[in-house]
Design a protein around this motif. Structure first.
Motif, PDB file in Angstrom:
ATOM      1  N   UNK A  58      30.894   8.244 -11.900  1.00 11.86           N
ATOM      2  CA  UNK A  58      31.146   7.234 -12.923  1.00 11.86           C
ATOM      3  C   UNK A  58      31.818   6.001 -12.319  1.00 11.86           C
ATOM      4  N   UNK A  59      32.772   6.225 -11.423  1.00 17.37           N
ATOM      5  CA  UNK A  59      33.446   5.095 -10.773  1.00 17.37           C
ATOM      6  C   UNK A  59      32.452   4.231 -10.003  1.00 17.37           C
ATOM      7  N   UNK A  60      31.506   4.860  -9.361  1.00 14.12           N
ATOM      8  CA  UNK A  60      30.548   4.119  -8.540  1.00 14.12           C
ATOM      9  C   UNK A  60      29.462   3.442  -9.354  1.00 14.12           C
ATOM     10  N   UNK A  61      29.186   3.929 -10.546  1.00 18.08           N
ATOM     11  CA  UNK A  61      28.073   3.384 -11.331  1.00 18.08           C
ATOM     12  C   UNK A  61      28.521   2.504 -12.487  1.00 18.08           C
ATOM     13  N   UNK A  62      29.830   2.368 -12.694  1.00 15.90           N
ATOM     14  CA  UNK A  62      30.293   1.559 -13.833  1.00 15.90           C
ATOM     15  C   UNK A  62      30.735   0.183 -13.363  1.00 15.90           C
ATOM     16  N   UNK A  63      29.722  -0.665 -13.169  1.00 15.28           N
ATOM     17  CA  UNK A  63      29.978  -2.060 -12.860  1.00 15.28           C
ATOM     18  C   UNK A  63      30.584  -2.275 -11.569  1.00 15.28           C
TER      19      UNK A  63
END
Length: 63
Positions: A58-63
């Motif tokens: 999630x950290x890598x794919x959220x903006x």
């Protein structure tokens, strides 16, 4: 490659029979790697690892 007739911005890509041929062997190798990687980890630890990896994703794919 085939372009959808109603959307010139997109390109559809499909694998050939030769590209699909190694799929079963790759899947087998992936399962074996997963088994070796997780060997000895209790189910609770595996579940915790899954949650941690999901948070990283999630950290890598959220903006």
């Amino acid at each position: 490659m085939l372009s959808p007739p109603d959307d010139r911005r997109a390109v559809l890509v499909a694998t050939t029979d030769a590209g699909e041929a190694p799929r079963p062997e790759v899947a087998r190798m992936w399962r074996e790697l997963e088994q070796r990687t997780l060997a000895g980890l209790p189910e609770a630890d595996r579940a915790h690892l899954t949650r941690l990896l999901a948070a990283l994703e999630r950290n890598l794919t959220s903006g």
